[in-house]
Design a protein around this motif. Structure first.
Motif, PDB file in Angstrom:
ATOM      1  N   GLU A 110       0.831  -1.202   0.000  1.00 38.10           N
ATOM      2  CA  GLU A 110       0.000   0.000   0.000  1.00 38.10           C
ATOM      3  C   GLU A 110       0.870   1.258   0.000  1.00 38.10           C
ATOM      4  O   GLU A 110       0.578   2.230  -0.695  1.00 38.10           O
ATOM      5  CB  GLU A 110      -0.940   0.001   1.202  1.00 38.10           C
ATOM      6  N   THR A 113       2.490   1.603  -3.465  1.00 36.51           N
ATOM      7  CA  THR A 113       1.477   1.998  -4.456  1.00 36.51           C
ATOM      8  C   THR A 113       1.140   3.474  -4.292  1.00 36.51           C
ATOM      9  O   THR A 113       1.052   4.215  -5.275  1.00 36.51           O
ATOM     10  CB  THR A 113       0.204   1.143  -4.312  1.00 36.51           C
ATOM     11  N   THR A 114       0.988   3.915  -3.057  1.00 34.99           N
ATOM     12  CA  THR A 114       0.707   5.327  -2.805  1.00 34.99           C
ATOM     13  C   THR A 114       1.881   6.183  -3.267  1.00 34.99           C
ATOM     14  O   THR A 114       1.682   7.255  -3.837  1.00 34.99           O
ATOM     15  CB  THR A 114       0.425   5.560  -1.305  1.00 34.99           C
ATOM     16  N   ILE A 117       1.624   6.579  -6.972  1.00 32.11           N
ATOM     17  CA  ILE A 117       0.564   7.504  -7.380  1.00 32.11           C
ATOM     18  C   ILE A 117       0.949   8.945  -7.057  1.00 32.11           C
ATOM     19  O   ILE A 117       0.730   9.856  -7.844  1.00 32.11           O
ATOM     20  CB  ILE A 117      -0.765   7.143  -6.682  1.00 32.11           C
ATOM     21  N   TYR A 118       1.532   9.138  -5.872  1.00 37.11           N
ATOM     22  CA  TYR A 118       1.915  10.481  -5.409  1.00 37.11           C
ATOM     23  C   TYR A 118       3.423  10.540  -5.192  1.00 37.11           C
ATOM     24  O   TYR A 118       3.892  10.514  -4.054  1.00 37.11           O
ATOM     25  CB  TYR A 118       1.199  10.828  -4.111  1.00 37.11           C
ATOM     26  N   ARG A 121       5.409  12.978  -2.491  1.00 35.88           N
ATOM     27  CA  ARG A 121       5.295  12.892  -1.032  1.00 35.88           C
ATOM     28  C   ARG A 121       6.472  12.149  -0.438  1.00 35.88           C
ATOM     29  O   ARG A 121       7.050  11.264  -1.057  1.00 35.88           O
ATOM     30  CB  ARG A 121       4.006  12.174  -0.638  1.00 35.88           C
ATOM     31  N   LEU A 126       3.795   8.893   4.212  1.00 37.56           N
ATOM     32  CA  LEU A 126       2.953   7.815   3.731  1.00 37.56           C
ATOM     33  C   LEU A 126       2.803   6.728   4.781  1.00 37.56           C
ATOM     34  O   LEU A 126       1.711   6.207   4.993  1.00 37.56           O
ATOM     35  CB  LEU A 126       3.555   7.207   2.456  1.00 37.56           C
ATOM     36  N   VAL A 130      -0.685   5.324   6.435  1.00 33.73           N
ATOM     37  CA  VAL A 130      -1.111   3.926   6.379  1.00 33.73           C
ATOM     38  C   VAL A 130      -1.279   3.349   7.773  1.00 33.73           C
ATOM     39  O   VAL A 130      -2.239   2.656   8.065  1.00 33.73           O
ATOM     40  CB  VAL A 130      -0.108   3.078   5.558  1.00 33.73           C
TER      41      VAL A 130
END
Length: 132
Positions: A110, A113-114, A117-118, A121, A126, A130
């Motif tokens: 997760e 993946t974040t 996408i971003y 950051r 992150l 999470v």
């Protein structure tokens, strides 16, 4: 043209990560079902052991094998139940470790993946999103 290629690569990467995450979640659900099954079996066997402990040494003990009740020695029945409890306890530990590993992998996936996408950051932020 290069931006559409980059978007397609990003989409493929995200789809792959989503598939990996779905597989891990399926494994976690399967492990939770196994854990539930083993917990029930452990409780049943501990109850049988308590019942066997209440019996006198000369008491008759029968074991159900298919449709037939077979006479069994009390000490042998006790040993068999203790061995089953040992085995089930070991399986519970194994399943718990598997759940913990899969949940850790799920959290890592997760986060990555974040991060995909971003990308701007910081990873520390992150992780706190999470986990907290």
């Amino acid at each position: 043209m290069s931006s559409s290629m980059a978007l397609r690569d990003l989409q493929r990467d995200l789809e792959s990560k989503a598939n990996d995450l779905a597989k891990i979640q399926k494994d976690i659900a399967k492990d939770h079902q196994l854990r539930k099954k083993y917990t029930i079996q452990l409780g049943e066997n501990e109850l049988v052991l308590k019942e066997l402990d209440l019996l006198e040494e000369e008491a008759n003990v029968y074991k159900l094998i298919g449709p037939v009740l077979v006479k069994q020695d009390l000490a042998e029945a006790n040993a068999n139940v203790r061995k089953r409890i040992e085995y089930i306890s070991a399986e519970l530990k194994r399943v718990d470790a598997s759940i913990q590993d899969n949940e850790g992998q799920q959290n890592n996936d997760e986060v990555t993946t974040t991060a995909t996408i971003y990308p701007g950051r910081k990873s520390e932020g992150l992780i706190s999103l999470v986990h907290g």
